[in-house]
Design an enzyme around this catalytic site. Structure first.
Site, PDB file in Angstrom:
ATOM      1  N   ALA A 180      45.160 -38.265 120.281  1.00 48.50           N
ATOM      2  CA  ALA A 180      45.999 -37.726 119.195  1.00 48.50           C
ATOM      3  C   ALA A 180      45.838 -38.535 117.908  1.00 48.50           C
ATOM      4  O   ALA A 180      45.819 -37.985 116.807  1.00 48.50           O
ATOM      5  CB  ALA A 180      47.459 -37.722 119.639  1.00 48.50           C
TER       6      ALA A 180
ATOM      7  N   HIS B 165      64.509 -32.709 124.950  1.00 51.82           N
ATOM      8  CA  HIS B 165      64.807 -33.361 126.232  1.00 51.82           C
ATOM      9  C   HIS B 165      65.725 -34.562 126.064  1.00 51.82           C
ATOM     10  O   HIS B 165      65.834 -35.403 126.948  1.00 51.82           O
ATOM     11  CB  HIS B 165      63.511 -33.797 126.935  1.00 51.82           C
ATOM     12  CG  HIS B 165      62.733 -32.643 127.493  1.00 51.82           C
ATOM     13  ND1 HIS B 165      61.448 -32.759 127.925  1.00 51.82           N
ATOM     14  CD2 HIS B 165      63.063 -31.345 127.679  1.00 51.82           C
ATOM     15  CE1 HIS B 165      61.020 -31.590 128.377  1.00 51.82           C
ATOM     16  NE2 HIS B 165      61.980 -30.708 128.221  1.00 51.82           N
TER      17      HIS B 165
ATOM     18  N   ASN C 217      44.753 -32.319 122.637  1.00 43.87           N
ATOM     19  CA  ASN C 217      45.135 -33.073 123.826  1.00 43.87           C
ATOM     20  C   ASN C 217      43.968 -33.921 124.319  1.00 43.87           C
ATOM     21  O   ASN C 217      42.800 -33.573 124.096  1.00 43.87           O
ATOM     22  CB  ASN C 217      45.590 -32.103 124.929  1.00 43.87           C
ATOM     23  CG  ASN C 217      46.561 -32.752 125.890  1.00 43.87           C
ATOM     24  OD1 ASN C 217      47.608 -33.254 125.496  1.00 43.87           O
ATOM     25  ND2 ASN C 217      46.190 -32.783 127.166  1.00 43.87           N
TER      26      ASN C 217
ATOM     27  N   THR D  29      50.616 -32.841 125.552  1.00 46.22           N
ATOM     28  CA  THR D  29      51.483 -32.464 126.662  1.00 46.22           C
ATOM     29  C   THR D  29      50.665 -31.789 127.758  1.00 46.22           C
ATOM     30  O   THR D  29      49.705 -31.070 127.492  1.00 46.22           O
ATOM     31  CB  THR D  29      52.654 -31.557 126.207  1.00 46.22           C
ATOM     32  OG1 THR D  29      53.492 -31.249 127.327  1.00 46.22           O
ATOM     33  CG2 THR D  29      52.155 -30.278 125.567  1.00 46.22           C
TER      34      THR D  29
ATOM     35  N   VAL E 213      61.512 -38.637 124.245  1.00 46.08           N
ATOM     36  CA  VAL E 213      62.863 -39.170 124.021  1.00 46.08           C
ATOM     37  C   VAL E 213      62.801 -40.463 123.206  1.00 46.08           C
ATOM     38  O   VAL E 213      63.814 -41.094 122.935  1.00 46.08           O
ATOM     39  CB  VAL E 213      63.590 -39.396 125.380  1.00 46.08           C
ATOM     40  CG1 VAL E 213      63.859 -38.046 126.055  1.00 46.08           C
ATOM     41  CG2 VAL E 213      62.796 -40.312 126.317  1.00 46.08           C
ATOM     42  N   ASP E 214      61.571 -40.820 122.767  1.00 52.10           N
ATOM     43  CA  ASP E 214      61.440 -41.995 121.885  1.00 52.10           C
ATOM     44  C   ASP E 214      61.760 -41.557 120.456  1.00 52.10           C
ATOM     45  O   ASP E 214      61.887 -40.372 120.172  1.00 52.10           O
ATOM     46  CB  ASP E 214      60.016 -42.600 121.996  1.00 52.10           C
ATOM     47  CG  ASP E 214      58.916 -41.631 121.529  1.00 52.10           C
ATOM     48  OD1 ASP E 214      57.963 -41.407 122.292  1.00 52.10           O
ATOM     49  OD2 ASP E 214      59.029 -41.098 120.410  1.00 52.10           O
TER      50      ASP E 214
HETATM   51  N1  APR Z   1      46.198 -38.366 122.936  1.00 52.44           N
HETATM   52  C1  APR Z   1      46.453 -37.075 123.256  1.00 52.44           C
HETATM   53  N2  APR Z   1      46.882 -36.673 124.475  1.00 52.44           N
HETATM   54  C2  APR Z   1      47.064 -37.640 125.396  1.00 52.44           C
HETATM   55  C3  APR Z   1      46.833 -39.010 125.139  1.00 52.44           C
HETATM   56  C4  APR Z   1      46.375 -39.358 123.843  1.00 52.44           C
HETATM   57  N3  APR Z   1      46.107 -40.621 123.508  1.00 52.44           N
HETATM   58  N4  APR Z   1      47.098 -39.703 126.284  1.00 52.44           N
HETATM   59  C5  APR Z   1      47.500 -38.809 127.202  1.00 52.44           C
HETATM   60  N5  APR Z   1      47.465 -37.565 126.678  1.00 52.44           N
HETATM   61  C6  APR Z   1      47.822 -36.302 127.323  1.00 52.44           C
HETATM   62  C7  APR Z   1      47.517 -36.243 128.792  1.00 52.44           C
HETATM   63  O1  APR Z   1      46.179 -35.763 128.974  1.00 52.44           O
HETATM   64  C8  APR Z   1      48.555 -35.241 129.286  1.00 52.44           C
HETATM   65  O2  APR Z   1      48.049 -33.910 129.180  1.00 52.44           O
HETATM   66  O3  APR Z   1      49.223 -36.168 127.203  1.00 52.44           O
HETATM   67  C9  APR Z   1      49.714 -35.406 128.312  1.00 52.44           C
HETATM   68  C10 APR Z   1      50.881 -36.153 128.911  1.00 52.44           C
HETATM   69  O4  APR Z   1      51.383 -35.368 129.958  1.00 52.44           O
HETATM   70  P1  APR Z   1      52.718 -35.825 130.703  1.00 52.44           P
HETATM   71  O5  APR Z   1      52.600 -37.246 131.101  1.00 52.44           O
HETATM   72  O6  APR Z   1      52.976 -34.761 131.755  1.00 52.44           O
HETATM   73  O7  APR Z   1      53.850 -35.759 129.591  1.00 52.44           O
HETATM   74  P2  APR Z   1      54.560 -34.470 129.017  1.00 52.44           P
HETATM   75  O8  APR Z   1      53.621 -33.314 128.977  1.00 52.44           O
HETATM   76  O9  APR Z   1      55.206 -34.879 127.750  1.00 52.44           O
HETATM   77  O10 APR Z   1      55.709 -34.192 130.111  1.00 52.44           O
HETATM   78  C11 APR Z   1      56.599 -33.126 129.829  1.00 52.44           C
HETATM   79  O11 APR Z   1      57.885 -33.702 131.767  1.00 52.44           O
HETATM   80  O12 APR Z   1      58.674 -35.391 133.064  1.00 52.44           O
HETATM   81  C12 APR Z   1      59.038 -34.466 132.127  1.00 52.44           C
HETATM   82  O13 APR Z   1      60.804 -34.602 130.606  1.00 52.44           O
HETATM   83  C13 APR Z   1      59.551 -35.144 130.886  1.00 52.44           C
HETATM   84  O14 APR Z   1      59.221 -34.493 128.587  1.00 52.44           O
HETATM   85  C14 APR Z   1      58.554 -34.744 129.815  1.00 52.44           C
HETATM   86  C15 APR Z   1      57.947 -33.467 130.375  1.00 52.44           C
END
Ligand code: APR
Length: 232
Positions: free
Chosen positions: A218, A108, A200, A175, A92-93
């Site tokens: 990333a 989202h 990831n 993600t 959402v950024d």
């Molecule tokens: N580079 C790549 N991946 C990364 C990095 C990085 N520097 N830092 C963290 N990650 C990975 C983590 O290993 C994890 O798998 O990014 C992922 C972040 O996961 P979440 O915190 O669960 O975020 P996200 O997958 O975007 O969540 C999905 O859940 O809470 C809801 O609506 C919210 O959009 C969000 C959705």
């Protein structure tokens, strides 16, 4: 296979190196808050002050944040890729936009927008959004964070599904694969015959579903992948 049409799904991990908190894992937003208290329609009805404050703090935190090399690399791919391309972000950024991405959408919602529950208008919103704030368009005291809460319908699903049904390559970046429908996009892409790639930091819930899964930050993996795609 000549890759012509690409769908890219991004999550909080692509913004992590910009200093934006992720949700799960060490220091994640869901460690400090219960989803039920800040990210459901019931929470908004029960305790609007807490919900609005949660998003005010996240909006405030965006002020000092910049797109990182991964955002810039995707914006370059968006500019230079000759085939179809769609960046579907769960974030959402506004870091993809600030890096220059154009062919993209937020499934989202958006932190820097306020939604009027009266007239449906979306208003750019950068400051605090106390409950009862008035809609600039209709004047109703009916603004809420323009965020898709758990239990609400993600945005632009028809456009996303159309893009997935026509893509040759589906790439998931940063993600955890913990939340549907985004977590199911890789299966949909495979069903339509696309190649699938995951970039990831660590293995995600869906890693085994990807043809190729590369682990690392990333900020390093995405620019290298874009170089690969654009032929250096
Ligand atoms: N580079 C790549 N991946 C990364 C990095 C990085 N520097 N830092 C963290 N990650 C990975 C983590 O290993 C994890 O798998 O990014 C992922 C972040 O996961 P979440 O915190 O669960 O975020 P996200 O997958 O975007 O969540 C999905 O859940 O809470 C809801 O609506 C919210 O959009 C969000 C959705």
């Amino acid at each position: 296979m000549t890759v012509r049409n690409i769908v890219i799904l991004t999550g909080a991990g692509i913004s992590a190196e910009s200093g934006v908190a992720t949700f799960r894992g060490p220091g994640g937003l869901w460690e400090g808050h219960r989803v039920e208290d800040v990210c459901t329609p019931e929470a908004l009805a029960r305790d609007p002050e807490t919900v609005h404050r949660f998003y005010d703090l996240r909006r405030e935190a965006l002020a000092g944040v910049e797109p990182n090399a991964a955002h810039h690399a995707l914006a370059r791919l968006d500019r230079e890729w000759p085939g179809e391309l769609l960046i579907v972000t769960q974030n959402v950024d506004d870091l993809h936009e600030r890096a220059g991405a154009a062919r993209m959408l937020h499934m989202h919602g958006e932190l820097l927008s306020a939604l009027c529950t009266g007239c449906g208008a979306r208003n750019e919103w950068r400051g605090p959004l106390p409950p009862g704030s008035e809609c600039p368009r209709c004047g109703a005291a009916a603004l809420r964070p323009d965020i898709v809460f758990f239990g609400e319908i993600p945005r632009k699903m028809e456009r996303i599904e159309a893009a997935l049904s026509g893509c040759d390559l589906f790439v998931s970046i940063g993600t955890s694969g913990a939340v549907y429908p985004a977590a199911g996009f890789v299966q949909l892409a495979r069903h339509y015959g696309a190649e699938t790639l995951e970039l990831n930091l660590e293995a995600s819930e869906g890693s085994l579903l990807f043809d190729d899964s590369r682990m690392g930050p990333a900020g390093t993996l995405v620019p290298a992948w874009v170089e690969e795609m654009l032929g250096g």
